[in-house]
Design an enzyme around this catalytic site. Structure first.
Site, short mmCIF file in Angstrom:
data_model
loop_
_atom_site.label_atom_id
_atom_site.label_comp_id
_atom_site.label_asym_id
_atom_site.label_seq_id
_atom_site.Cartn_x
_atom_site.Cartn_y
_atom_site.Cartn_z
N ASP A 1 0.86 -1.18 0.00
CA ASP A 1 0.00 0.00 0.00
C ASP A 1 0.90 1.24 0.00
OD1 ASP A 1 -2.47 1.52 0.43
OD2 ASP A 1 -1.73 1.79 2.47
N ASP B 1 -0.26 5.20 0.90
CA ASP B 1 -0.54 6.17 1.96
C ASP B 1 -0.62 5.49 3.31
OD1 ASP B 1 -1.00 8.55 0.21
OD2 ASP B 1 -2.68 7.34 -0.51
N ASP C 1 -1.58 -0.79 5.92
CA ASP C 1 -1.71 -0.14 7.22
C ASP C 1 -3.13 -0.16 7.75
OD1 ASP C 1 -2.72 1.79 5.30
OD2 ASP C 1 -2.47 3.34 6.84
#
Length: 228
Positions: free
Chosen positions: A15, A17, A175
């Protein structure tokens, strides 16, 4: 922390961001410019951190709702936000500590790498270039690359196909619960970093195969999986 995966890891999907880059400053600056242009109240950076990760449409709609703006303003908000973000992309963001080391470890282990994000592909590619991370990735897919976004498993399955690896042999690193849910549904093992956004919720409560306080620690996880 799980010590083994169902199959040897041949590739990794990361991922963007909240996993590779702390982009909260970019989001906040672009949203503030958008809101000011529409004559709307300001919004705190801490508030928008809970809106990140589900795509730009979700981010904008949540922001407009938070400041009490009518939903009919969405088309204007989209136009202003994109114009602002194109100028801002990367200016107020930073690569998280340990990310470059973690990526180097994954590459040294012979893994093919892809970046898969719900961020628009144009912005994802631009950010990776600006931060010097682009050369590490064999493929980059944004939220506009496929018919559906994470947490749907489709983007992960399509990314595995692009990498030429089976889902069980493709590690997802993210995240948030979005990343974990997509990985579980696609059949990919998943690790979550503890320093990201996760919609403001505790990431260690998310169903995952393990958690990393720094991406630099990914080598230990891979080594443990090989020994198991």
């Amino acid at each position: 922390m799980s010590s083994a995966f169902a199959a040897p890891v041949r590739a990794a999907i990361l991922d963007l961001d909240g996993t590779l880059v702390d982009t909260l400053g970019d989001f906040h600056a672009a949203l503030e410019e958008m809101l000011a242009g529409l004559g709307l109240p300001s919004i705190a950076a801490a508030t928008i951190s809970g809106f990140i990760g589900r795509g730009t449409e979700h981010l904008l709609r949540q922001t407009l709702a938070h400041v009490g703006a009518p939903a009919q303003l969405y088309p204007q908000a989209w136009e202003r936000y994109f114009a602002a973000y194109r100028r801002i992309n990367g200016r107020f963001s930073r690569v998280f500590p340990g990310v470059e080391e973690g990526i180097a470890t994954l590459r040294a282990a012979g893994l093919r790498l892809a970046c898969l994000t719900n961020k628009p592909g144009e912005f994802a590619r631009g950010l990776l270039e600006a931060k010097g991370l682009a050369p590490a990735f064999d493929a980059v897919f944004g939220g506009d690359a496929f018919e559906r976004k994470k947490p749907d498993p489709l983007p992960l399955l399509k990314t595995c196909a692009a990498l030429g690896t089976a889902p069980a042999a493709t590690l997802m690193i993210g995240d948030s619960g979005n990343d974990a849910a997509a990985a579980r549904a696609a059949g990919c093992p998943v690790l979550l970093v503890t320093y990201g956004y996760n919609h403001g919720e505790p990431v260690r409560q998310v169903d995952a195969d393990g958690w990393l306080d720094s991406l630099a620690g990914v080598g230990e996880v891979l080594a443990a999986a090989r020994r198991a």
